[in-house]
Design an enzyme around this catalytic site. Structure first.
Site, PDB file in Angstrom:
ATOM      1  N   ARG A 123      67.905 100.398 -21.524  1.00 32.43           N
ATOM      2  CA  ARG A 123      68.779  99.295 -21.916  1.00 32.43           C
ATOM      3  C   ARG A 123      69.714  99.808 -23.009  1.00 32.43           C
ATOM      4  O   ARG A 123      69.288 100.528 -23.919  1.00 32.43           O
ATOM      5  CB  ARG A 123      67.977  98.102 -22.453  1.00 32.43           C
ATOM      6  CG  ARG A 123      67.287  97.274 -21.384  1.00 32.43           C
ATOM      7  CD  ARG A 123      68.279  96.545 -20.465  1.00 32.43           C
ATOM      8  NE  ARG A 123      67.624  95.771 -19.409  1.00 32.43           N
ATOM      9  CZ  ARG A 123      67.355  96.216 -18.194  1.00 32.43           C
ATOM     10  NH1 ARG A 123      67.669  97.454 -17.848  1.00 32.43           N
ATOM     11  NH2 ARG A 123      66.791  95.420 -17.296  1.00 32.43           N
ATOM     12  N   GLU A 161      77.567  96.376 -22.215  1.00 36.75           N
ATOM     13  CA  GLU A 161      77.938  96.558 -20.799  1.00 36.75           C
ATOM     14  C   GLU A 161      78.286  95.252 -20.077  1.00 36.75           C
ATOM     15  O   GLU A 161      78.964  95.267 -19.053  1.00 36.75           O
ATOM     16  CB  GLU A 161      76.828  97.285 -20.034  1.00 36.75           C
ATOM     17  CG  GLU A 161      75.562  96.469 -19.838  1.00 36.75           C
ATOM     18  CD  GLU A 161      74.495  97.234 -19.061  1.00 36.75           C
ATOM     19  OE1 GLU A 161      74.171  98.367 -19.441  1.00 36.75           O
ATOM     20  OE2 GLU A 161      73.987  96.686 -18.068  1.00 36.75           O
ATOM     21  N   HIS A 184      75.024 101.366 -14.793  1.00 32.95           N
ATOM     22  CA  HIS A 184      73.741 100.683 -14.533  1.00 32.95           C
ATOM     23  C   HIS A 184      73.383 100.749 -13.044  1.00 32.95           C
ATOM     24  O   HIS A 184      73.200  99.720 -12.390  1.00 32.95           O
ATOM     25  CB  HIS A 184      73.798  99.227 -15.012  1.00 32.95           C
ATOM     26  CG  HIS A 184      72.446  98.683 -15.373  1.00 32.95           C
ATOM     27  ND1 HIS A 184      72.220  97.919 -16.482  1.00 32.95           N
ATOM     28  CD2 HIS A 184      71.232  98.808 -14.762  1.00 32.95           C
ATOM     29  CE1 HIS A 184      70.940  97.577 -16.537  1.00 32.95           C
ATOM     30  NE2 HIS A 184      70.322  98.110 -15.498  1.00 32.95           N
TER      31      HIS A 184
HETATM   32  P1  NAI Z   1      56.883  99.748 -18.230  1.00 32.58           P
HETATM   33  O1  NAI Z   1      56.577  98.418 -18.823  1.00 32.58           O
HETATM   34  O2  NAI Z   1      56.053 100.254 -17.103  1.00 32.58           O
HETATM   35  O3  NAI Z   1      56.834 100.862 -19.383  1.00 32.58           O
HETATM   36  C1  NAI Z   1      57.411 100.704 -20.640  1.00 32.58           C
HETATM   37  C2  NAI Z   1      56.605 101.545 -21.626  1.00 32.58           C
HETATM   38  O4  NAI Z   1      57.285 101.522 -22.873  1.00 32.58           O
HETATM   39  C3  NAI Z   1      55.185 101.008 -21.873  1.00 32.58           C
HETATM   40  O5  NAI Z   1      54.252 102.051 -21.693  1.00 32.58           O
HETATM   41  C4  NAI Z   1      55.230 100.518 -23.313  1.00 32.58           C
HETATM   42  O6  NAI Z   1      53.973 100.683 -23.983  1.00 32.58           O
HETATM   43  C5  NAI Z   1      56.296 101.419 -23.903  1.00 32.58           C
HETATM   44  N1  NAI Z   1      56.929 100.888 -25.111  1.00 32.58           N
HETATM   45  C6  NAI Z   1      57.135  99.611 -25.477  1.00 32.58           C
HETATM   46  N2  NAI Z   1      57.778  99.558 -26.679  1.00 32.58           N
HETATM   47  C7  NAI Z   1      57.974 100.851 -27.053  1.00 32.58           C
HETATM   48  C8  NAI Z   1      58.581 101.467 -28.192  1.00 32.58           C
HETATM   49  N3  NAI Z   1      59.132 100.731 -29.152  1.00 32.58           N
HETATM   50  N4  NAI Z   1      58.609 102.822 -28.241  1.00 32.58           N
HETATM   51  C9  NAI Z   1      58.064 103.573 -27.247  1.00 32.58           C
HETATM   52  N5  NAI Z   1      57.470 103.050 -26.156  1.00 32.58           N
HETATM   53  C10 NAI Z   1      57.441 101.704 -26.073  1.00 32.58           C
HETATM   54  O7  NAI Z   1      58.411  99.680 -17.829  1.00 32.58           O
HETATM   55  P2  NAI Z   1      59.189 100.603 -16.774  1.00 32.58           P
HETATM   56  O8  NAI Z   1      59.075 100.034 -15.418  1.00 32.58           O
HETATM   57  O9  NAI Z   1      58.830 102.023 -17.011  1.00 32.58           O
HETATM   58  O10 NAI Z   1      60.714 100.334 -17.221  1.00 32.58           O
HETATM   59  C11 NAI Z   1      61.202 100.732 -18.493  1.00 32.58           C
HETATM   60  C12 NAI Z   1      62.557 100.098 -18.696  1.00 32.58           C
HETATM   61  O11 NAI Z   1      63.516 100.655 -17.798  1.00 32.58           O
HETATM   62  C13 NAI Z   1      62.635  98.585 -18.381  1.00 32.58           C
HETATM   63  O12 NAI Z   1      62.160  97.810 -19.456  1.00 32.58           O
HETATM   64  C14 NAI Z   1      64.098  98.374 -18.122  1.00 32.58           C
HETATM   65  O13 NAI Z   1      64.730  98.019 -19.328  1.00 32.58           O
HETATM   66  C15 NAI Z   1      64.586  99.752 -17.684  1.00 32.58           C
HETATM   67  N6  NAI Z   1      65.058  99.736 -16.289  1.00 32.58           N
HETATM   68  C16 NAI Z   1      66.328 100.185 -16.025  1.00 32.58           C
HETATM   69  C17 NAI Z   1      66.836 100.186 -14.747  1.00 32.58           C
HETATM   70  C18 NAI Z   1      68.204 100.706 -14.419  1.00 32.58           C
HETATM   71  O14 NAI Z   1      68.692 100.484 -13.313  1.00 32.58           O
HETATM   72  N7  NAI Z   1      68.872 101.420 -15.319  1.00 32.58           N
HETATM   73  C19 NAI Z   1      66.021  99.653 -13.627  1.00 32.58           C
HETATM   74  C20 NAI Z   1      64.673  99.274 -13.995  1.00 32.58           C
HETATM   75  C21 NAI Z   1      64.233  99.298 -15.290  1.00 32.58           C
END
Ligand code: NAI
Length: 333
Positions: free
Chosen positions: A236, A265, A297
């Site tokens: 993000r 964005e 994105h």
């Molecule tokens: P997830 O929930 O599986 O993993 C997120 C991880 O980040 C968790 O292990 C959590 O403990 C950790 N976390 C939380 N706060 C943190 C911090 N302050 N510092 C370090 N680690 C922290 O989520 P997933 O599926 O891996 O997605 C991650 C992000 O990717 C989503 O939240 C979304 O914003 C973004 N995303 C972007 C897309 C795109 O098209 N560019 C598409 C899908 C997701």
């Protein structure tokens, strides 16, 4: 038949929804505007709305939904930082999302961005098309032997970490909830945030946007990054303080910056502004640097991911219309 207003419609999304077998059970009302205080009324007559990452799901828009009789909000995204869940609960609106549609799609785009930037493919592509076959300015770095820090080792971060292991990089990870068994099984070392920042040659962000993670990379943390390091953000935009990033690039502190997301964005990404030009000076400035690569994105944008998004979204709508439980793990409010 359930009527659903679909905000921020783009043709590449619409076509996937329209060809899905559920079209006989869902009456889609596609509108091309994003959701905001002025456009919430477009949901009139719908029982549900379908939102994406740049729609404003706040108390104001939800109050309008409530008055119009909307009862369900289906997010066709994983991230839900744009949704005020407290307001939704207070107004008795139910909210579901697509928690995981294809972490591989995002992870693979992360690598595509990094490799393009590092090996300067974007520059070489343009050069060769103009019959300029010189190699000046195209020197990259081996990934093998470099240190990669994956910030946020969740579904996407883990796949990115494992792919970088395949490149023979040393992979560090930072996560407030470290899964040591996964790290041990994959030869990955969990470190604290500061060690990740100060030792990595490549830093990749895979963290959800929350009040704690907003501006994770800022004017205090960016200067701690190793000189010449690469930053990749496919999570993000607000994880990075743009003004501080611009300053770090100007100072020559960073080797490269690959972004699929950008702090401001909304209203820019997903739109064709080629006739109007850019009003955002920071984004325009970022685009002037040869070591900055930006995509709009699109990390999620694969056939497989879109198919899965449509499947989960429509399945939840149909289940809800029949009074059944939502798919497991999809409900937020
Ligand atoms: P997830 O929930 O599986 O993993 C997120 C991880 O980040 C968790 O292990 C959590 O403990 C950790 N976390 C939380 N706060 C943190 C911090 N302050 N510092 C370090 N680690 C922290 O989520 P997933 O599926 O891996 O997605 C991650 C992000 O990717 C989503 O939240 C979304 O914003 C973004 N995303 C972007 C897309 C795109 O098209 N560019 C598409 C899908 C997701």
């Amino acid at each position: 038949m359930i009527k659903v207003t679909f905000y921020d419609t783009k043709p590449w999304f619409q076509v996937f929804f329209e060809k899905h077998p559920s079209r006989s059970e869902i009456d889609w009302h596609f509108v091309d505007t994003r959701l905001n205080a002025d456009t919430a009324v477009l949901a009139k007559g719908s029982e549900a709305v379908c939102l994406f990452v740049n729609d404003q799901g706040n108390a104001q828009t939800f109050e309008t939904f409530r008055e119009l009789g909307v009862k369900l909000i289906v997010l066709r995204s994983a991230g839900f930082n744009n949704i005020d869940l407290e307001a939704a609960r207070r107004l008795q609106l139910r909210v579901v999302r697509v928690p995981a549609y294809s972490p591989n799609a995002v992870a693979e785009h992360t690598l595509a961005l990094f490799l393009t930037l590092n090996r300067k493919i974007h520059r070489a592509y343009n050069r060769v098309r103009e019959f300029n076959f010189q190699l000046n300015g195209l020197v990259g770095h081996n990934v093998a032997g470099k240190t990669v820090a994956v910030i946020g080792a969740g579904k996407i971060g883990r796949i990115v970490a494992q792919i970088f292991k395949g490149f023979e990089a040393e992979v560090l990870a930072y996560d407030p909830y470290p899964d040591q068994a996964w790290a041990d099984a994959n030869g990955i070392k969990f470190v604290d945030f500061n060690e990740a920042l100060t030792t990595a040659d490549i830093i990749s962000l895979h963290v959800p946007l929350t009040p704690e993670s907003r501006h994770l990379l800022n004017k205090y943390t960016l200067p701690r990054i190793k000189k010449g390091a690469f930053i990749i953000n496919t999570s993000r935009g607000e994880l990075i303080e743009t003004a501080a990033l611009l300053e770090a690039i100007r100072q020559g502190q960073l080797g490269g910056v690959a972004l699929d997301v950008y702090e401001e964005e909304e209203g820019v990404f997903f739109e064709d502004l080629s006739e109007r030009g850019l009003a955002d000076d920071d984004l325009a400035r970022l685009l002037t640097f040869p070591n900055v690569l930006i995509t709009s994105h699109q990390a999620f944008l694969t056939h497989e991911a879109l198919t899965q998004i449509v499947h989960i979204t429509t399945e939840n709508l149909i289940r809800w219309s029949k009074g059944q439980e939502f798919l497991q793990g999809t409900e937020l409010a």
